[in-house]
Design a protein around this motif. Structure first.
Motif, mmCIF file in Angstrom:
data_model
loop_
_atom_site.group_PDB
_atom_site.id
_atom_site.type_symbol
_atom_site.label_atom_id
_atom_site.label_comp_id
_atom_site.label_asym_id
_atom_site.label_seq_id
_atom_site.Cartn_x
_atom_site.Cartn_y
_atom_site.Cartn_z
ATOM 1 N N LYS A 3 -44.541 -62.218 3.429
ATOM 2 C CA LYS A 3 -43.186 -61.849 3.840
ATOM 3 C C LYS A 3 -42.780 -62.629 5.089
ATOM 4 O O LYS A 3 -43.558 -62.750 6.038
ATOM 5 N N LEU A 4 -41.569 -63.143 5.074
ATOM 6 C CA LEU A 4 -40.976 -63.795 6.234
ATOM 7 C C LEU A 4 -39.824 -62.935 6.732
ATOM 8 O O LEU A 4 -38.870 -62.673 5.998
ATOM 9 N N PHE A 25 -37.959 -72.331 2.569
ATOM 10 C CA PHE A 25 -39.351 -72.029 2.900
ATOM 11 C C PHE A 25 -39.897 -70.958 1.948
ATOM 12 O O PHE A 25 -41.004 -71.089 1.416
ATOM 13 N N CYS A 26 -39.130 -69.906 1.753
ATOM 14 C CA CYS A 26 -39.574 -68.802 0.883
ATOM 15 C C CYS A 26 -39.740 -69.245 -0.564
ATOM 16 O O CYS A 26 -40.696 -68.855 -1.241
ATOM 17 N N TYR A 31 -42.669 -66.597 -0.425
ATOM 18 C CA TYR A 31 -42.544 -65.510 0.547
ATOM 19 C C TYR A 31 -41.342 -64.637 0.183
ATOM 20 O O TYR A 31 -40.328 -65.135 -0.298
ATOM 21 N N LYS A 32 -41.463 -63.350 0.429
ATOM 22 C CA LYS A 32 -40.319 -62.450 0.369
ATOM 23 C C LYS A 32 -39.564 -62.562 1.686
ATOM 24 O O LYS A 32 -40.168 -62.667 2.761
ATOM 25 N N ILE A 56 -30.803 -65.980 -2.669
ATOM 26 C CA ILE A 56 -32.132 -65.378 -2.720
ATOM 27 C C ILE A 56 -31.999 -63.890 -2.415
ATOM 28 O O ILE A 56 -31.123 -63.478 -1.652
ATOM 29 N N ASP A 57 -32.821 -63.074 -3.037
ATOM 30 C CA ASP A 57 -32.847 -61.660 -2.697
ATOM 31 C C ASP A 57 -33.510 -61.480 -1.331
ATOM 32 O O ASP A 57 -34.473 -62.185 -1.003
#
Length: 274
Positions: A3-4, A25-26, A31-32, A56-57
């Motif tokens: 996660k970020l 990046f995610c 990454y979430k 993105i969600d």
């Protein structure tokens, strides 16, 4: 799951480039994304009031207590002047904490070795930290998109965009004074007297002076310069996208607003005033 948590700082252009960095990046490293979007004097408007989607969600603070914790405890000046303290304290909550000082040392692209095996990252900055090609992930709210379409129609298909950054940006004011903008515009008009210019600026006196000098050659719309209100930010978004729609942008190299406009919409020529 990795996660970020991202806390973008600064005004509209700064926050958009931080968010776009986070999005890429995610996507790249699975990454979430959690976004801590704080309303303050730099930007007084919710993220959801500007964009229908950011491509993105993402999650948000779940409680008012959590939101206020970041708003008051993670103010930009505190993070800027006490980075060691915050980096140390942040390790109680996160595997890795990255602030402006860290991001600037990466020279535009995060050092992946530093975040390897770090499953819970926190980044708070006004600078981009991961490469991205454009801002095509951002989808404007329907009402903003409709207003933008009308403004574009009134401006026409071919015009120069001008961005003059004033107020608190001393570097832009010193290195890119208004006189240099006026000289650049005069040279363009000498070559083509039919040229039209759209002016985006946070200085009301600049609008008046440019209108006095160039008359109908300079187009602008009456916008709120108060960026800590929803109305002011909506106007800033419209100015940003009108600037981005120009075939050429005349701007200072010391403004994230101009940088953002350059990567929105079609390819364009850039004339730097310095």
């Amino acid at each position: 799951m990795n996660k970020l948590t991202i806390l973008p700082q600064g005004g509209l252009g700064n926050r958009m480039r931080v968010l776009e960095s986070a999005i890429y990046f995610c996507h790249q490293f699975n990454y979430k994304l959690k976004v801590i979007w704080i309303n303050n004097d730099d930007l007084g408007c919710n993220l959801e009031d500007i964009f229908e989607s950011i491509g993105i969600d993402y999650s948000k603070p779940k409680t008012l207590f959590e939101y206020n914790f970041y708003k008051y405890f993670c103010r930009y000046k505190l993070l800027k002047y006490l980075p060691s303290l915050y980096s140390t304290f942040g390790l109680l909550l996160y595997d890795k904490v990255l602030l402006d000082l860290n991001i600037k040392s990466f020279n535009g692209d995060i050092d992946i070795k530093i975040v390897k095996d770090k499953h819970n990252l926190f980044i708070s900055t006004c600078y981009p930290f991961f490469q991205f090609p454009n801002y095509n992930n951002f989808l404007l709210k329907k009402s903003l998109s409709e207003d933008l379409s009308l403004l574009k129609k009134n401006l026409g298909e071919s015009y120069f965009g001008i961005h003059f950054r004033g107020t608190d940006n001393s570097k832009a004011l010193k290195n890119s004074p208004l006189e240099k903008y006026i000289t650049a515009i005069e040279k363009i008009l000498e070559s083509d007297s039919n040229s039209i210019f759209f002016l985006a600026t946070d200085e009301e006196k600049v609008k008046k002076k440019m209108k006095l000098i160039f008359g109908e050659k300079i187009q602008m719309f009456s916008s709120s310069l108060n960026r800590n209100t929803k109305e002011g930010i909506h106007d800033a978004v419209l100015e940003l996208y009108c600037l981005a729609n120009a075939h050429t942008i005349i701007c200072s190299p010391f403004s994230s607003f101009s940088d953002t406009a350059q990567l929105i919409d079609k390819k364009k020529r850039i004339i730097l005033i310095q």
